[in-house]
Design an enzyme around this catalytic site. Structure first.
Site, PDB file in Angstrom:
ATOM      1  N   GLY A  51      45.369 -58.200  42.532  1.00 50.23           N
ATOM      2  CA  GLY A  51      45.277 -56.875  43.130  1.00 50.23           C
ATOM      3  C   GLY A  51      44.582 -55.915  42.193  1.00 50.23           C
ATOM      4  O   GLY A  51      44.465 -56.192  41.007  1.00 50.23           O
ATOM      5  N   CYS A  79      46.481 -63.527  38.714  1.00 45.03           N
ATOM      6  CA  CYS A  79      45.965 -62.262  38.176  1.00 45.03           C
ATOM      7  C   CYS A  79      47.055 -61.183  38.110  1.00 45.03           C
ATOM      8  O   CYS A  79      47.959 -61.307  37.312  1.00 45.03           O
ATOM      9  CB  CYS A  79      44.748 -61.797  38.968  1.00 45.03           C
ATOM     10  SG  CYS A  79      43.453 -63.024  38.947  1.00 45.03           S
ATOM     11  N   TYR A  80      46.980 -60.178  38.976  1.00 40.74           N
ATOM     12  CA  TYR A  80      48.029 -59.145  38.945  1.00 40.74           C
ATOM     13  C   TYR A  80      49.409 -59.807  39.009  1.00 40.74           C
ATOM     14  O   TYR A  80      50.341 -59.414  38.297  1.00 40.74           O
ATOM     15  CB  TYR A  80      47.858 -58.180  40.128  1.00 40.74           C
ATOM     16  CG  TYR A  80      48.897 -57.078  40.139  1.00 40.74           C
ATOM     17  CD1 TYR A  80      48.685 -55.898  39.443  1.00 40.74           C
ATOM     18  CD2 TYR A  80      50.104 -57.247  40.822  1.00 40.74           C
ATOM     19  CE1 TYR A  80      49.648 -54.893  39.425  1.00 40.74           C
ATOM     20  CE2 TYR A  80      51.071 -56.252  40.813  1.00 40.74           C
ATOM     21  CZ  TYR A  80      50.840 -55.076  40.111  1.00 40.74           C
ATOM     22  OH  TYR A  80      51.803 -54.088  40.097  1.00 40.74           O
ATOM     23  N   HIS A 166      41.239 -66.703  39.808  1.00 35.38           N
ATOM     24  CA  HIS A 166      41.440 -66.897  41.248  1.00 35.38           C
ATOM     25  C   HIS A 166      41.226 -68.366  41.638  1.00 35.38           C
ATOM     26  O   HIS A 166      40.088 -68.828  41.672  1.00 35.38           O
ATOM     27  CB  HIS A 166      40.448 -66.035  42.032  1.00 35.38           C
ATOM     28  CG  HIS A 166      40.738 -64.575  41.931  1.00 35.38           C
ATOM     29  ND1 HIS A 166      41.688 -63.950  42.699  1.00 35.38           N
ATOM     30  CD2 HIS A 166      40.227 -63.618  41.129  1.00 35.38           C
ATOM     31  CE1 HIS A 166      41.744 -62.671  42.392  1.00 35.38           C
ATOM     32  NE2 HIS A 166      40.866 -62.434  41.433  1.00 35.38           N
ATOM     33  N   GLU A 168      41.569 -69.495  44.535  1.00 36.94           N
ATOM     34  CA  GLU A 168      41.193 -69.549  45.954  1.00 36.94           C
ATOM     35  C   GLU A 168      39.702 -69.395  46.200  1.00 36.94           C
ATOM     36  O   GLU A 168      39.225 -69.693  47.279  1.00 36.94           O
ATOM     37  CB  GLU A 168      41.964 -68.467  46.739  1.00 36.94           C
ATOM     38  CG  GLU A 168      41.608 -67.014  46.404  1.00 36.94           C
ATOM     39  CD  GLU A 168      42.330 -66.441  45.180  1.00 36.94           C
ATOM     40  OE1 GLU A 168      42.871 -67.236  44.393  1.00 36.94           O
ATOM     41  OE2 GLU A 168      42.327 -65.214  45.014  1.00 36.94           O
ATOM     42  N   ASP A 223      37.108 -66.216  70.760  1.00 34.67           N
ATOM     43  CA  ASP A 223      38.491 -65.746  70.673  1.00 34.67           C
ATOM     44  C   ASP A 223      39.090 -65.474  72.052  1.00 34.67           C
ATOM     45  O   ASP A 223      40.179 -65.944  72.363  1.00 34.67           O
ATOM     46  CB  ASP A 223      38.582 -64.464  69.828  1.00 34.67           C
ATOM     47  CG  ASP A 223      37.855 -64.616  68.506  1.00 34.67           C
ATOM     48  OD1 ASP A 223      37.599 -65.766  68.117  1.00 34.67           O
ATOM     49  OD2 ASP A 223      37.542 -63.593  67.880  1.00 34.67           O
ATOM     50  N   LYS A 362      39.425 -67.984  62.230  1.00 33.52           N
ATOM     51  CA  LYS A 362      38.431 -68.344  63.258  1.00 33.52           C
ATOM     52  C   LYS A 362      38.325 -69.867  63.464  1.00 33.52           C
ATOM     53  O   LYS A 362      38.313 -70.341  64.590  1.00 33.52           O
ATOM     54  CB  LYS A 362      37.070 -67.793  62.839  1.00 33.52           C
ATOM     55  CG  LYS A 362      36.026 -67.859  63.915  1.00 33.52           C
ATOM     56  CD  LYS A 362      36.021 -66.572  64.668  1.00 33.52           C
ATOM     57  CE  LYS A 362      35.051 -66.533  65.799  1.00 33.52           C
ATOM     58  NZ  LYS A 362      35.143 -65.222  66.469  1.00 33.52           N
TER      59      LYS A 362
END
Ligand code: XMP
Length: 506
Positions: A51, A79-80, A166, A168, A223, A362
């Protein structure tokens, strides 16, 4: 779903990617605000995200550490999240003067049993931080360092881990492996399989609808088509309404009407194209155009619905939910301009909106569409914005310009399909540049519009890269447009990434 892997959101722009990576590994994960830890329903593991804030600030986002410890499950701070955990365990964090953003190399400490098993080490990691951990509490072990010897991975005990990078993002080479190792420490991991998720969704829709009448706006896009198919599968009483705004692509209105022929879903079409075009006449400001379209859409839609709508079904997806998160959440609102119109908000407040797809990304919606029997042509379709071609026509929207965009887009998309590029592209389109420039046609001097072609790959539209289409293909597309579309004498290819550009032109 039971025992989700709870990702606690401290506001990093990458947080939802953590959820996504975990789901790609086949497990169910969900995002929560720090204050919602007690609502995570017996999670199998907890990840505290990165963050933009500093743990040193007054009122820094916090965590109920006692509860977190009582949960007895593996916890990973990113991280944060790592800095926060370090302070909770009694260590310290030092302020950084600048934000370090970019690649670094991970060196793994030998002999520490953590979450780096099987990694080759010395691989690239992606850092984004300003503060750093300074003092380590008793019992804390360093699992990894960067090349300067600074600790970038910690282990406070057998359940609590932290990494200063990170896992991710794709720039962290072994990030998925690290997440997998971390999750390997959890028991009772919740499977995420789309077919069983479908059964759950059907049950949930029936429960939520509870015999009421539903209206669903369909657009022909992925969608809303999947939503209509899900409502159909759930056997709830639904009216599907399709508004032709006049801002659609070539032959789109006819196509949408045939989309569900084989599946038995009926669609009511309302042709409001003249109303839209006259409302847009003379308007050049992009925000104003959006407002007009949004309002009119809702008016036309609700005029058609009359008093019939006990419930409105919306095809809101997970990234939309997160991106439109209100001030109650830390995640910054990157995109406020999407079709969130007052009237719908009002219905929402009255509990009359259902958004059954709001936990899905998605590509998961696409998988769900396949499981529901929708044809590939529907589920594989590129995203198309609610305000239609208006966002591909900067300045005033006129029928003349729309015709040019439609014809050019049809040639572009047709050739992408024919040359097998369509499916590897997230989105592609032609936009009109509202300036005329000089050219020659035959012996004549021409003064006509230029078009910009854009083709991007993307992860959920948050970021985008332009696609390296072969020159030959670009040449062929350009030639055909220049020869076949009256009013155009120049074709450009857009090589802008998002950020800083957006996907659409507006
Ligand atoms: P931008 O241009 O913001 O677009 O990078 C990101 C993605 O969102 C789509 N988009 C919209 N979709 N209503 C929608 O349903 C909208 O108002 C809207 N505006 C942009 C865009 O096509 C891209 O996929």
């Amino acid at each position: 779903m039971e025992h989700p892997i709870a990702v606690i959101d401290y506001g990093s722009q990458y947080t939802q990617l953590i959820v996504r990576r975990i789901r790609e590994l086949g497990y169910f994960s969900r995002l929560y605000q720090p204050s919602e830890l007690s609502e995570t329903g017996n999670p199998a593991a907890v990840i505290l995200s990165g963050g933009p804030r500093s743990t040193l600030e007054e009122n820094a986002p916090d965590i109920d550490f006692e509860l977190l410890q009582e949960m007895g499950v593996p916890v990973l701070g990113v991280c944060y999240g790592m800095q926060l955990l370090n302070t909770k365990f009694g260590g310290t964090v030092a302020p950084g003067n600048t934000r370090e953003y970019g690649p670094a190399t991970l060196t793994i400490e030998e002999g520490v049993d953590g979450i780096f098993t099987g990694l080759k080490g010395n691989s690239q990691i992606w850092m984004s931080h300003s503060d750093t951990v300074s003092g380590l509490p008793d019992g804390c072990e360093v699992m990894g360092r960067n090349l300067d010897g600074v600790p970038v991975a910690l282990r406070w005990n057998e359940r609590f881990f932290g990494i200063q990078f990170h896992p991710e993002v794709s720039h962290t080479d072994e990030g998925t492996h690290i997440l997998k190792n971390f999750l390997g420490r959890a028991t009772d991991l919740p499977d995420f399989q789309i077919d069983s998720f479908k059964d759950e969704l059907v049950a949930k829709v029936r429960d939520e609808v509870a015999g009421r009448k539903v209206v669903c706006g369909v657009s022909g896009g992925v969608d809303s088509s999947v939503l209509a198919a899900l409502l159909h599968e759930s056997q709830v009483d639904t009216r599907n309404i399709f508004v032709d705004t006049g801002l659609l692509r070539k032959d789109e209105a006819e196509e949408v009407n045939c989309l569900f022929d084989g599946i038995g879903i009926e669609i009511e079409t309302i042709d409001a194209s003249e109303r839209f075009l006259s409302a847009l006449s003379g308007v050049a400001d992009p925000e104003e155009k959006r407002r007009i379209i949004g309002r009119l859409f809702v008016d036309v839609f609700f005029d058609a619905v009359g008093d019939d709508a006990e419930l409105l079904a919306q095809g809101t997806l997970y990234p939309d939910v997160i991106e439109s998160a209100t001030s109650g959440s830390i995640a910054s609102t990157i995109k406020t301009h999407h079709n969130r119109v007052d009237r719908i908000m009002e219905l929402k407040e009255q509990g009359r909106v259902i958004e059954p797809l709001d936990e899905l990304f998605k590509d998961e919606v696409r998988q769900l569409g396949r499981v529901l029997g929708l044809p590939e042509r529907v589920v594989g379709r590129h995203p198309f914005p609610g305000p239609g071609l208006a966002v591909r026509c900067p300045g005033e929207v006129t029928e003349e310009k729309l015709k040019i965009i439609r014809e050019a887009d049809d040639i572009f998309i047709g050739l992408l399909r024919e040359r097998h590029w369509y499916d590897s592209v997230w989105q592609a389109y032609a936009a009109l540049i509202p300036t005329k420039t000089v050219g020659v046609k035959g012996d004549e001097r021409s003064y006509e519009y230029a078009l910009s072609l854009r083709a991007v790959t993307s992860e959920d539209a948050m970021t985008a890269e332009w696609v390296h289409l072969p020159y030959e293909l670009l040449g062929e597309i350009s030639n055909r447009i220049l020869n076949e579309v009256p009013g155009v004498n120049r074709v450009l290819y857009d090589i802008s990434t998002k950020p800083p550009a957006s996907i659409e032109w507006e």
